[in-house]
Design an enzyme around this catalytic site. Structure first.
Site, short mmCIF file in Angstrom:
data_model
loop_
_atom_site.label_atom_id
_atom_site.label_comp_id
_atom_site.label_asym_id
_atom_site.label_seq_id
_atom_site.Cartn_x
_atom_site.Cartn_y
_atom_site.Cartn_z
N ASP A 1 18.27 67.55 37.78
CA ASP A 1 16.93 67.24 38.27
C ASP A 1 16.32 68.45 38.96
O ASP A 1 15.13 68.70 38.87
CB ASP A 1 16.98 66.06 39.24
CG ASP A 1 17.92 66.32 40.42
OD1 ASP A 1 18.97 66.96 40.22
OD2 ASP A 1 17.62 65.88 41.54
N ARG B 1 18.57 72.11 46.05
CA ARG B 1 18.99 71.32 47.21
C ARG B 1 20.35 70.66 46.98
O ARG B 1 21.02 70.94 45.98
CB ARG B 1 17.91 70.27 47.53
CG ARG B 1 17.75 69.18 46.49
CD ARG B 1 16.56 68.30 46.82
NE ARG B 1 16.39 67.22 45.86
CZ ARG B 1 15.20 66.74 45.48
NH1 ARG B 1 14.09 67.26 45.97
NH2 ARG B 1 15.13 65.75 44.61
N ASP B 2 20.73 69.78 47.87
CA ASP B 2 22.04 69.12 47.76
C ASP B 2 21.96 67.98 46.76
O ASP B 2 22.16 66.82 47.09
CB ASP B 2 22.48 68.61 49.14
CG ASP B 2 21.53 67.57 49.70
OD1 ASP B 2 20.32 67.65 49.41
OD2 ASP B 2 22.00 66.67 50.43
N GLU B 3 21.70 68.31 45.51
CA GLU B 3 21.61 67.31 44.46
C GLU B 3 22.07 67.93 43.15
O GLU B 3 23.23 67.84 42.81
CB GLU B 3 20.18 66.76 44.38
CG GLU B 3 20.09 65.43 43.66
CD GLU B 3 18.81 64.69 43.96
OE1 GLU B 3 18.54 63.70 43.29
OE2 GLU B 3 18.06 65.10 44.87
N ASP C 1 15.23 61.65 34.13
CA ASP C 1 14.61 62.95 33.89
C ASP C 1 14.94 63.45 32.48
O ASP C 1 14.09 63.99 31.77
CB ASP C 1 15.10 63.97 34.91
CG ASP C 1 14.78 63.57 36.35
OD1 ASP C 1 15.17 62.45 36.74
OD2 ASP C 1 14.17 64.36 37.08
N TRP D 1 16.00 54.80 33.17
CA TRP D 1 17.07 55.75 33.45
C TRP D 1 18.23 55.47 32.48
O TRP D 1 18.61 56.34 31.70
CB TRP D 1 17.50 55.63 34.91
CG TRP D 1 16.69 56.50 35.84
CD1 TRP D 1 17.12 57.60 36.51
CD2 TRP D 1 15.30 56.33 36.20
NE1 TRP D 1 16.08 58.14 37.25
CE2 TRP D 1 14.97 57.38 37.08
CE3 TRP D 1 14.31 55.42 35.85
CZ2 TRP D 1 13.68 57.54 37.62
CZ3 TRP D 1 13.03 55.57 36.38
CH2 TRP D 1 12.74 56.61 37.25
N GLU E 1 8.23 68.88 41.63
CA GLU E 1 8.63 67.47 41.70
C GLU E 1 7.45 66.56 42.02
O GLU E 1 7.34 65.45 41.51
CB GLU E 1 9.73 67.29 42.75
CG GLU E 1 10.28 65.88 42.86
CD GLU E 1 11.46 65.80 43.81
OE1 GLU E 1 12.18 64.78 43.77
OE2 GLU E 1 11.68 66.76 44.60
N HIS F 1 11.45 71.16 39.09
CA HIS F 1 11.81 69.79 38.73
C HIS F 1 11.14 69.50 37.39
O HIS F 1 9.94 69.27 37.35
CB HIS F 1 11.30 68.83 39.80
CG HIS F 1 12.25 67.75 40.19
ND1 HIS F 1 13.21 67.92 41.15
CD2 HIS F 1 12.38 66.48 39.77
CE1 HIS F 1 13.89 66.79 41.32
NE2 HIS F 1 13.40 65.90 40.47
#
Length: 963
Positions: free
Chosen positions: A466, A470-472, A479, A530, A741, A762
């Site tokens: 995605d 960051r922490d992802e 997506d 999703w 995003e 994003h």
């Protein structure tokens, strides 16, 4: 002499692949011809061993009458052997009776085709000598002797973690972050390397540099810190074949020696620390003294999960230099790379020993010009390098990557601005072949296309993430499914999505539900739009590449997802239960909510219908006739239930949102008798909102498609060109170099949407690229014939906002081009169709009598197979070749405005809109336009609310007539 040539041979999508893991490989090739309308009639493939003796082949197809030039399967009577190289070549015949020369010889090589062939053991440093929980990287090495006469040498290797491989002091490969990220509990890729040139007779050594990576570094957001295992390990097997026919195998086992490496800390989210003073020169060479090193111990990690490399490897695909260096108002020394990129910074420095240089990576500056880290959340994205002080030192992180444009540099000697030549940005992503290009007369749209491609590159780093900063950095299914078609226009993505879909299948819940992210490190239930990636993604790969094998492989997963939905709730034809993300980030959401206003059960049922339809089509392709009938009936019942639940008796969509209308039309959920009304309502919703969208993740990808497909292409183009918030060009106007995003991630005043969830890279909203290719440039496929075997060219150029557009796509059959230009009273359309393909070309506004190709009447040209004419224009069926069509404008761009022209039609033309603003400015004040945009000019004049000054409407019509 005429030319018919076979070129671009591939095996399993790759040119000369090393280490394929299938017993029945598939071949493909492209053709070149100097004649239009060339179609392959037959082919011959010959496969042999590396002795090159095609007279005694492993397989000779003989002359095979077929037009297939992709996905052609090996059908030799003898099975292929493991760890064996093969040579192959192809020749073809065309429908005109021409026979090509043999192609150049290509090669492929198998890997370990049976798990029992693994003799190596998983190894890691002995816990008695090195703390297994050490944050520092591990160095593993093995010295060994080889006799003379080495014919070939291959290493098969992988890691529970990330690894770099060395032989006799040299890196074995330019691949990075191997073995990539898979669902490690079920599948772990191993790589094959040719090390023949790196080995020698006598003493040799192999070295492995081992880090945590995705396996042990802690993944997931909200401090989930998900880990697959608590000890990293390596697995390696070296096969050396000698000229005398003998073979020797070196394996990872307890005889290896281990020590701590110079990477003292490395994780995906937080970055890396490297102390060059801890480097051990020559550690992977044979003469290195490792007597003080710790012995290795074996770990009981699974072997049955090993799979050969499936995805494109990750590499440094581009190096960019910083464009500037400056000191911020806060006093920080900062580099600007000029591009929001994903990868790493390489340092080239000559500094005293012990100098610590710290790099902190970020995407944007705040309104005061200071570097901004707020949107990284807990992720640190920080690199620390401690120099050893020996001449010029070059370093780039080994086991991590960052998403950034700006770099704060601390500890670099000197003051003021930084020397740009000391830094370089190395762009990392899966090394996919570029296959698409798009360009228009509007430089802002071209920048948008660039941003879409950069967003894909940054987020296609082994998995479709995605965001990269960051922490992802997770493989969100929603997506992926909304962007996959755009992705496959831009890059060759078959191996990329094949690998990811196999992980999805492996992670699918026993009840058929699909996790939110793949690989699954987040947990959670299944959500509409999703989980539908389980159906949409394999079907889309099939459309682009004709990959029936992947469809068959994923078919059980596709069925399981649809049956999972069917089992929810009490009504098997509606999905109105459970958790759903809904129209995520929809702009019509309630305050303090991320979920748009469109009812979640409407979205869920719409996607239920769509996935069921695709499942039926898949069953038809695979020959599962009973399933095709079963899911065809299910689809009909879902559509009927949708209409009863979400459409009114008069044919309106009950939910007054853009997304509800988009899904209803895009997924063919409205009866044909009311589609025109639903489409008009959608157009009105967009126009009344000042040509701005309110859609989120679910509605946005299809919004412009829906408008263009139902006669409102002008509105779709206005949306594309919308520079104010929210619009695709707003971020471009704010200097974006990737897709954001949020539409307003950075506000006009320089403030931010939020710190919490505000990625500046994003890719999801980059899905507009699919529409740009297919509708603006007009380059599309016939969905009934996959892989662009039958191309559909139909540019929708009826707007003054763009004067030209062109696109290309390198399909499995060859390069396709569609481009158009309006020059005064003439329209030109240029088309290229690859050999062994055909195209339907629709030329809007053209008449057969007035149409020329390459300056000649159609009857005088070749390659044109059929010509008809309908209310839209001329429709041509053409064979392969390059065509240049030209015809009179036919009023496509001359509006011919009268007093009966509806205001909304005028607002589709920027120049005409300016006329209204000039003479009737009060129409654009407050809510007036919302009420009058569906009225004609005459009705506006007669409407007392409009307050049209005397003579103003005559002036309006006079100026409109000049356009």
């Amino acid at each position: 002499m005429s030319v018919l040539q076979v070129t671009d041979l591939t095996c399993e999508y790759r040119k000369n692949p090393l280490g394929i893991g299938v017993r029945v490989p598939r071949f493909g090739w492209r053709l070149l011809s100097d004649s239009r309308g060339t179609v392959q009639k037959g082919y011959r493939i010959v496969v042999t061993g590396t002795d090159g003796d095609f007279g005694t082949p492993v397989w000779d197809s003989g002359y095979t009458e077929s037009d297939a030039s992709i996905q052609v399967e090996f059908v030799g009577t003898e099975p292929l052997h493991s760890c064996t190289p093969y040579l192959y070549k192809v020749k073809v015949w065309d429908a005109a009776g021409r026979e090509s020369e043999w192609s150049e010889t290509a090669r492929f090589e198998t890997t370990l085709l049976d798990p029992s062939e693994w003799q190596a053991s998983w190894i890691t440093p002995d816990a008695a000598g090195i703390d297994p929980q050490s944050e520092a990287s591990f160095l593993l090495r093995k010295s060994f002797e080889l006799k003379s006469g080495i014919a070939s040498a291959r290493i098969y290797a992988t890691a529970a973690g990330l690894y770099e491989l060395f032989a006799n002091g040299r890196r074995v490969s330019d691949e990075v972050l191997s073995p990539g990220w898979t669902s490690y509990r079920y599948r772990l890729q191993y790589q094959t390397y040719d090390v023949t040139d790196l080995l020698r007779n006598g003493s040799n050594a192999i070295g492995i540099h081992l880090g945590d990576g995705w396996y042990r570094g802690g993944m997931g957001f909200e401090s989930r810190d998900f880990k697959y295992g608590d000890r990293r390990a390596a697995l390696l097997q070296l096969h050396v074949k000698y000229e005398d026919g003998t073979e020797e195998i070196i394996v990872s086992d307890e005889s290896w020696k281990c020590d701590i490496g110079p990477v003292t800390y490395a994780t995906i989210y937080h970055g890396e620390k490297y102390d060059a003073r801890l480097e051990q020169d020559g550690w992977s060479e044979s003469g290195f003294q490792d007597g003080s090193w710790t012995a290795a111990e074996t770990l009981d990690l699974p072997m049955d999960i090993l799979v050969p490399q499936e995805n494109w490897p990750t590499r440094v695909t581009e190096t960019i230099r910083p464009v500037s260096s400056f000191v911020t108002p806060a006093g920080d020394r900062v580099l600007d790379m000029g591009q929001n990129m994903v990868g790493r910074v390489r340092l080239n420095v000559s500094v005293p020993a012990g100098t610590k240089i710290v790099l902190r990576h970020a995407e944007v500056l705040d309104r005061d010009g200071n570097i901004y880290f707020g949107n990284l959340r807990p992720a640190k994205q920080t690199v620390e390098y401690t120099a050893k002080g020996e001449g010029t030192e070059s370093y780039a992180p080994h086991f991590t990557f960052m998403g950034f444009r700006y770099v704060k540099v601390e500890g670099f000697p000197g003051g003021g601005t930084l020397p740009l030549d000391a830094f370089a940005g190395e762009v990392l992503h899966s090394d996919m072949e570029p296959t698409g290009s798009f360009e228009t007369s509007d430089s802002r749209v071209n920048k948008l296309q660039s941003n879409i491609r950069w967003g894909q590159r940054g987020n296609f780093l082994d998995v479709p993430t995605d965001c990269p900063q960051r922490d992802e950095r997770l493989g969100w299914t929603g997506d992926a499914q909304v962007f996959i078609s755009t992705a496959l226009f831009n890059y060759q993505g078959a191996p990329f999505f094949t690998k990811w879909l196999r992980d999805l299948k492996a992670e699918q819940h026993p009840n058929g539900g699909v996790p939110f992210v793949i690989p699954d490190v987040a947990g959670g239930d299944s959500s509409a739009a999703w989980g539908d990636a389980a159906v949409i993604c394999p079907w889309t790969v099939y459309q682009y590449y004709g990959d029936r094998r992947l469809l068959a492989e994923q078919y059980g997963s596709m069925k399981a997802w649809v049956e999972y939905i069917r089992a929810q709730g009490t009504n098997e034809y509606l999905w109105n239960t459970g958790f759903h993300f809904g129209d995520w980030l929809g702009l019509d959401a309630k305050e303090d909510s991320y979920v748009g206003a469109t009812p979640r059960e409407l979205i869920a049922t719409a996607y239920y219908a769509y996935s069921t339809r695709l499942l039926r089509q898949t069953a038809e392709v695979l020959g599962h006739s009973e399933d095709a009938a079963k899911y065809g009936e299910l689809h009909e019942r879902i559509v009927q239930a949708y209409r009863e639940e979400f459409l009114t008796a008069t044919g309106r969509v009950a939910a007054p949102t853009q997304t509800a209308h988009v899904l209803t039309l895009m997924f063919d959920l409205a009866d044909e008798s009311v589609r025109t009304r639903v489409a008009k309502d959608l157009n009105d919703l967009v126009v009344e909102n000042g040509y701005h969208l309110t859609t989120g993740f679910v509605g946005t990808p299809y919004l412009c498609f829906t408008l263009s497909n139902h006669g409102y292409h002008h509105t779709a183009v206005r949306l594309l060109l919308q520079e104010s918030y929210p619009g695709w060009l707003y971020s471009v106007s704010q200097g974006a170099t990737t897709i954001w995003e949020h539409w307003d991630s950075l506000k006009p005043d320089g403030s931010f949407w939020s710190d919490d969830m505000n990625s500046f890279n994003h890719y999801a909203y980059g899905a507009i690229g699919d529409w740009m290719y297919r509708k603006v440039a007009g380059l599309d496929m016939d969905p009934s014939v996959p892989a662009f075997k039958r191309i559909h060219i139909e540019p929708l150029f009826g707007t003054k906002a763009l004067t030209y557009a062109k696109a290309s796509h390198l399909s499995p059959y060859g390069n396709i081009e569609s481009g158009w230009r309006v020059d005064g009273d003439r329209i030109s359309v240029n088309v290229t169709v690859p050999v062994n393909a055909t195209a339907e070309v629709v030329l809007r506004g053209a008449t057969v009598a007035g149409l020329k190709e390459s300056g000649k009447l159609l009857a005088e040209g070749d390659g044109i197979l059929a010509v008809t004419e309908n209310e839209d224009g001329a429709v041509l069926s053409v064979g392969s070749g390059t065509y240049a069509f030209e015809y009179e404008n036919a009023d496509l761009f001359r509006a011919g405005y009268t007093e009966n022209t509806v205001v909304s039609d005028i607002l589709n033309d920027e120049a005409a809109t300016d006329v209204l603003r000039k003479h009737l400015p009060h129409l654009f004040e407050g809510p007036m336009l919302k009420f009058l945009n569906t009225s004609s000019l005459k009705q506006v004049e007669e409407n007392g609310m409009a307050r049209v000054p005397a003579g103003a409407m005559d002036a309006v019509l006079a100026d409109l007539a000049k356009l």
